[in-house]
Design a protein around this motif. Structure first.
Motif, PDB file in Angstrom:
ATOM      1  N   GLY A 123      33.064  66.404  54.072  1.00 26.21           N
ATOM      2  CA  GLY A 123      33.233  65.414  53.013  1.00 26.21           C
ATOM      3  C   GLY A 123      32.008  64.559  52.769  1.00 26.21           C
ATOM      4  O   GLY A 123      32.131  63.401  52.378  1.00 26.21           O
ATOM      5  N   GLU A 127      31.369  62.326  45.612  1.00 26.73           N
ATOM      6  CA  GLU A 127      32.287  62.675  44.520  1.00 26.73           C
ATOM      7  C   GLU A 127      31.598  63.404  43.380  1.00 26.73           C
ATOM      8  O   GLU A 127      32.174  64.236  42.720  1.00 26.73           O
ATOM      9  N   GLN A 173      40.172  73.765  53.232  1.00 26.46           N
ATOM     10  CA  GLN A 173      39.568  72.793  52.326  1.00 26.46           C
ATOM     11  C   GLN A 173      38.810  71.728  53.117  1.00 26.46           C
ATOM     12  O   GLN A 173      39.126  71.454  54.277  1.00 26.46           O
ATOM     13  N   ILE A 175      37.504  68.052  54.437  1.00 26.22           N
ATOM     14  CA  ILE A 175      38.243  66.823  54.749  1.00 26.22           C
ATOM     15  C   ILE A 175      37.823  65.709  53.795  1.00 26.22           C
ATOM     16  O   ILE A 175      36.796  65.791  53.137  1.00 26.22           O
ATOM     17  N   LYS A 176      38.633  64.678  53.740  1.00 24.14           N
ATOM     18  CA  LYS A 176      38.260  63.443  53.048  1.00 24.14           C
ATOM     19  C   LYS A 176      37.708  62.529  54.139  1.00 24.14           C
ATOM     20  O   LYS A 176      38.432  62.125  55.044  1.00 24.14           O
ATOM     21  N   ASN A 177      36.437  62.255  54.072  1.00 27.23           N
ATOM     22  CA  ASN A 177      35.791  61.442  55.096  1.00 27.23           C
ATOM     23  C   ASN A 177      35.398  60.109  54.487  1.00 27.23           C
ATOM     24  O   ASN A 177      35.263  59.978  53.271  1.00 27.23           O
ATOM     25  N   SER A 178      35.229  59.121  55.321  1.00 22.97           N
ATOM     26  CA  SER A 178      34.710  57.827  54.855  1.00 22.97           C
ATOM     27  C   SER A 178      33.512  57.461  55.723  1.00 22.97           C
ATOM     28  O   SER A 178      33.383  57.923  56.846  1.00 22.97           O
TER      29      SER A 178
END
Length: 180
Positions: A123, A127, A173, A175-178
């Motif tokens: 991730g 975006e 898929q 990951i959504k990482n921060s």
């Protein structure tokens, strides 16, 4: 007089040498200082991920399947003059293999499938960046003495020259990482 001429020539030679050094080193020194003084990129919240995949392909009319897992890990901060400081990621296959090899043609040529970048899976592309897997294309690596070339080989050429056809690519898929 001769002594004075020698010292003038020596002075100008020294001046020329200093000028060349400043001219060639100065930009790199500024670049180095600029990059080093940048803040480090934010640390990822998730630093490890496992991404199982399945690749189905046909070689010489025989169907083959590769099941493996791409393991991605955070590897600290990297620095280069193109992008400054960035998050480094390393990847490996759970099988211990170096690549997802489809065919080892000979000692200098290998056809393989590139499952994708660890930045994508973890991730870290942001975006606004679009990522596309190469499927149904593959990659080819050629070693020629001192040089190694690594490039994409299109599906039609893969079929024509090596009788390989990629059939199906199932992957996990990203990951959504921060980052903080």
């Amino acid at each position: 007089m001769k002594r004075k001429l020698v010292s003038i020539v020596g002075f100008f030679t020294l001046l020329l040498a200093i000028s060349i050094i400043i001219y060639s080193v100065w930009p790199w020194l500024f670049l180095y200082i600029g990059v080093k003084t940048q803040p480090n990129p934010p640390h990822p919240a998730i630093t490890y991920g496992e991404f199982p995949f399945r690749l189905e392909y046909e070689i010489n009319g025989r169907r083959m399947v590769i099941n493996d897992t791409l393991i991605c890990e955070y590897d600290g901060v990297g620095v280069d003059e193109g992008q400054g400081k960035y998050r480094k990621w390393k990847q490996r296959l759970a099988s211990g293999k170096e690549r997802v090899t489809l065919l080892k043609v000979d000692d200098t040529t290998e056809i393989y499938y590139n499952p994708g970048s660890p930045r994508y899976y973890m991730g870290d592309l942001g975006e606004s960046v679009y990522f596309k897997h190469n499927f149904p294309d593959a990659s080819i690596i050629k070693k020629d003495g001192r040089f190694t070339t690594d490039s994409v080989i299109r599906a039609d050429l893969l079929q024509k020259e090596y009788n390989i056809r990629l059939i199906r690519w199932d992957y996990t898929q990203p990951i959504k990482n921060s980052f903080s």
